[in-house]
Design an enzyme around this catalytic site. Structure first.
Site, short mmCIF file in Angstrom:
data_model
loop_
_atom_site.label_atom_id
_atom_site.label_comp_id
_atom_site.label_asym_id
_atom_site.label_seq_id
_atom_site.Cartn_x
_atom_site.Cartn_y
_atom_site.Cartn_z
N GLY A 61 0.84 -1.18 -0.01
CA GLY A 61 -0.08 -0.05 0.05
C GLY A 61 0.81 1.15 0.13
O GLY A 61 2.25 1.18 0.31
N CYS A 88 5.30 -6.32 1.79
CA CYS A 88 5.54 -4.83 1.76
C CYS A 88 4.86 -4.01 2.86
O CYS A 88 5.03 -4.24 3.81
CB CYS A 88 5.37 -4.26 0.20
N TYR A 89 4.01 -3.17 2.41
CA TYR A 89 3.21 -2.61 3.42
C TYR A 89 2.63 -3.28 4.54
O TYR A 89 2.53 -3.24 5.63
CB TYR A 89 2.16 -1.39 2.75
N HIS A 175 8.19 -8.17 -3.52
CA HIS A 175 6.49 -8.40 -4.27
C HIS A 175 6.50 -9.75 -4.83
O HIS A 175 6.98 -9.84 -6.01
CB HIS A 175 6.23 -7.29 -5.17
N GLU A 177 4.21 -11.37 -6.12
CA GLU A 177 3.29 -11.32 -7.13
C GLU A 177 3.70 -10.90 -8.51
O GLU A 177 3.10 -11.01 -9.56
CB GLU A 177 1.89 -10.67 -6.54
N ASP A 233 -30.24 -23.22 -17.79
CA ASP A 233 -29.08 -22.07 -18.17
C ASP A 233 -29.42 -20.78 -17.15
O ASP A 233 -28.77 -20.16 -16.43
CB ASP A 233 -29.39 -21.62 -19.54
N LYS A 377 -23.17 -26.50 -23.34
CA LYS A 377 -24.23 -27.04 -22.46
C LYS A 377 -23.56 -27.72 -21.21
O LYS A 377 -23.89 -27.86 -20.40
CB LYS A 377 -25.17 -27.80 -23.34
#
Ligand code: XMP
Length: 521
Positions: A61, A88-89, A175, A177, A233, A377
């Site tokens: 952040g 991190c933050y 990080h 990610e 559906d 389907k």
């Protein structure tokens, strides 16, 4: 956009608390691609909704934890015994809330840094001693909270990774990610599978998670309405959207008077009792029958039903407050192809006007939500089972939007509909009891327009003929008539003529498609 909506009572395995990092969504995406159920939630996510999660990740952040008004979270969440990974933050906040010290670093780190592992950690299992990671921070943890140890350092921060192994609290300054962090995926994997003991979702659960995320991203905090018929559906789409946005969804069920015997009751049971959806029931039988009076041409009947449906839907939707912004529809891939509207914009020949595609009430100004549009389907059926629909609902034969109105040849009246309803119920019951329903694509009855002569007792009977139709097909683009056992056909004929006095003659349709279409109108 983060959602505060836990998926219909089931807490996702990992909650990602969003502290405003530009990478928060990316964390969720990475975990999803690992096959983990995950939900991105605001950092204010309430304590009572957290329990049940297998792990929590605190995102990065833009704030400094010591700033006034900095994004924070309830300290009590750290005491729940749920494993936590602060990034991190998120790591700085974890350290701060646990009594450590966070301060501005003299040397900031943005971009690549080399991480040196200092001791064994579950988080770094199987990784080399040193590798490249991506940093983006101006603050650092200067003093560790009680119980924590330093597990890695980097070029400019000695506390690049910290942990309290006993309490399963982990913090990393870099990080994992972002793609530039080497072994980022492995670190996340070690956390979710190694520490949190998450189970990998199977393919269908993964698809559900993906669809839920898409729906949440598109809908945000807006409201959605869904026209539900009890068919597979529309029921699957309603269950899916409800799982994604809960109370933001309202469903409408319209009884057009052209439904099959017992259909309203069965739909109610499924939608309300099994799927726990909020459904508004509208009985518009009189309105539809009035509009169909005197009309005998099939295409005109279809158009009228489509138009009336929109009118009823429009009126009912206007009564829903706050006003919805989206209309959820159970359009699946074959509908798009059959209705001459392809995603590439190419037009094919319209054989019949299906009113469930392209029939959006324009004046409602609703945006379409069609989460099943890219599915076939069989995938929709699997999705249905995974969402809790019973087998009987998932394997229901398709039923056209205009209903029995296109199975009563010629003018539609309440009396004719009632006769057809009885005959059709017998056809369905006998075929289902014979255990043949799964082998057939559709099986139903059609009421013809002209009466023919018959004899009942010693009396002349002048009554309607009914046609029994049962087809085998995989996609209904083509079909063949089903070779039903003679004994079954004989029994059907006997039951229909004995139990429905207005019918004296039973025919069996032996036309394939092409040239004969499934519906007679
Ligand atoms: P046909 O009669 O063209 O039908 O062979 C192919 C499939 O589509 C169904 N059908 C409809 N479904 N709205 C629907 O939702 C409609 O207007 C409609 N018309 C036909 C039919 O039952 C078959 O499964």
């Amino acid at each position: 956009m983060p959602s505060t909506q836990p998926s219909s009572g089931k807490i996702p395995a990992i909650l990602v608390f969003d502290f405003g990092s530009q990478y928060s969504q990316l964390i969720a995406r990475r975990l999803r691609s690992l096959g983990v159920s995950v939900q991105l939630v605001p950092h204010t996510f309430p304590l009572d909704k957290v329990s049940g999660a297998k792990g929590i990740i605190l995102s990065g952040g833009p704030n400094s934890v010591y700033e006034k008004g900095a994004a924070t979270m309830s300290r009590k969440i750290l005491k729940l015994g749920i494993p936590i990974l602060g990034i991190c933050y998120g790591m700085q906040l974890l350290a701060h809330l646990e009594g450590g010290k966070v301060q501005r670093s003299s040397k900031k780190e943005y971009g690549p840094a080399t991480l040196e592992l200092l001791q064994k950690s579950r988080l770094f299992e199987g990784l080399p001693r040193s590798f490249s990671v991506w940093m983006s921070h101006g603050d650092q943890v200067a003093q560790l909270p009680k119980g924590f140890v330093q597990t890695a350092s980097s070029t400019n921060s000695s506390n690049a990774a910290i942990e309290d192994k006993k309490r399963k609290l982990y913090g990393i300054q870099f990080h994992p990610e972002v793609e530039h962090t080497q072994y980022g995926k492995e670190i996340l994997q070690n956390f979710v599978f190694g520490v949190c003991k998450c189970k990998r979702l199977n393919e269908i659960d993964n698809l559900i998670e993906k669809k839920i995320e898409e729906i949440r991203n598109v809908v945000g905090k807006e409201r959605v309405i869904c026209a539900t018929s009890g068919g597979v559906d529309s029921s699957v789409v309603a269950a899916l959207v409800s799982k994604a946005i809960g109370n933001q969804l309202a469903c409408i069920f319209v009884n057009s008077g052209t439904l099959r015997k017992g259909e309203t009751r069965e739909a109610r049971k499924l939608l309300q009792d099994t799927l726990h959806l909020k459904v508004k029931y509208v009985n518009a039988e009189t309105q539809f029958l009035r509009a169909l009076k005197g009309v005998s041409y099939g295409e005109t009947k279809r158009k009228i039903i489509g138009r009336e449906f929109i009118r009823v839907f429009d009126t009912s939707a206007r009564g829903i407050k706050p006003a919805p912004s989206f209309l959820a529809q159970g359009t699946i891939h074959s509908d798009v192809v059959e209705s001459a509207r392809t995603d590439t914009g190419k037009k094919t020949q319209t054989i019949k006007s299906h009113h469930n595609v392209g029939g959006l009430p324009k004046k409602l100004r609703l945006r379409l939500l069609e989460p099943l549009r890219d599915l076939f389907k069989d995938e929709v059926r699997q999705l249905g089972l995974a969402l809790g629909l019973p087998e009987s609902a998932v394997w229901r034969q398709p039923f056209p939007g205009p209903g029995l109105a296109i199975r009563v040849v010629g003018e539609v009246t309440k009396q004719k509909l009632d006769i057809l309803r009885e005959a059709d119920a017998i056809v369905r019951e006998e075929i289902e009891n014979a255990g043949l329903s799964r082998d057939l694509y559709q099986y139903f009855a059609i009421l013809l327009n002209d009466k023919t002569v018959g004899v009942r007792g010693d009396q002349r009977a002048y009554a309607y003929p009914v046609v029994v139709k049962a087809v085998v097909s995989s996609d209904i683009m083509t079909s063949d008539w089903a070779r039903l056992p003679y004994d079954l056909l004989s029994h059907l004929s006997w039951r229909i003529t004995s139990e429905v006095p207005q019918i004296t003659r039973v025919l069996y349709d032996i036309t394939p498609k092409p040239p004969g279409t499934t519906e007679w109108e």
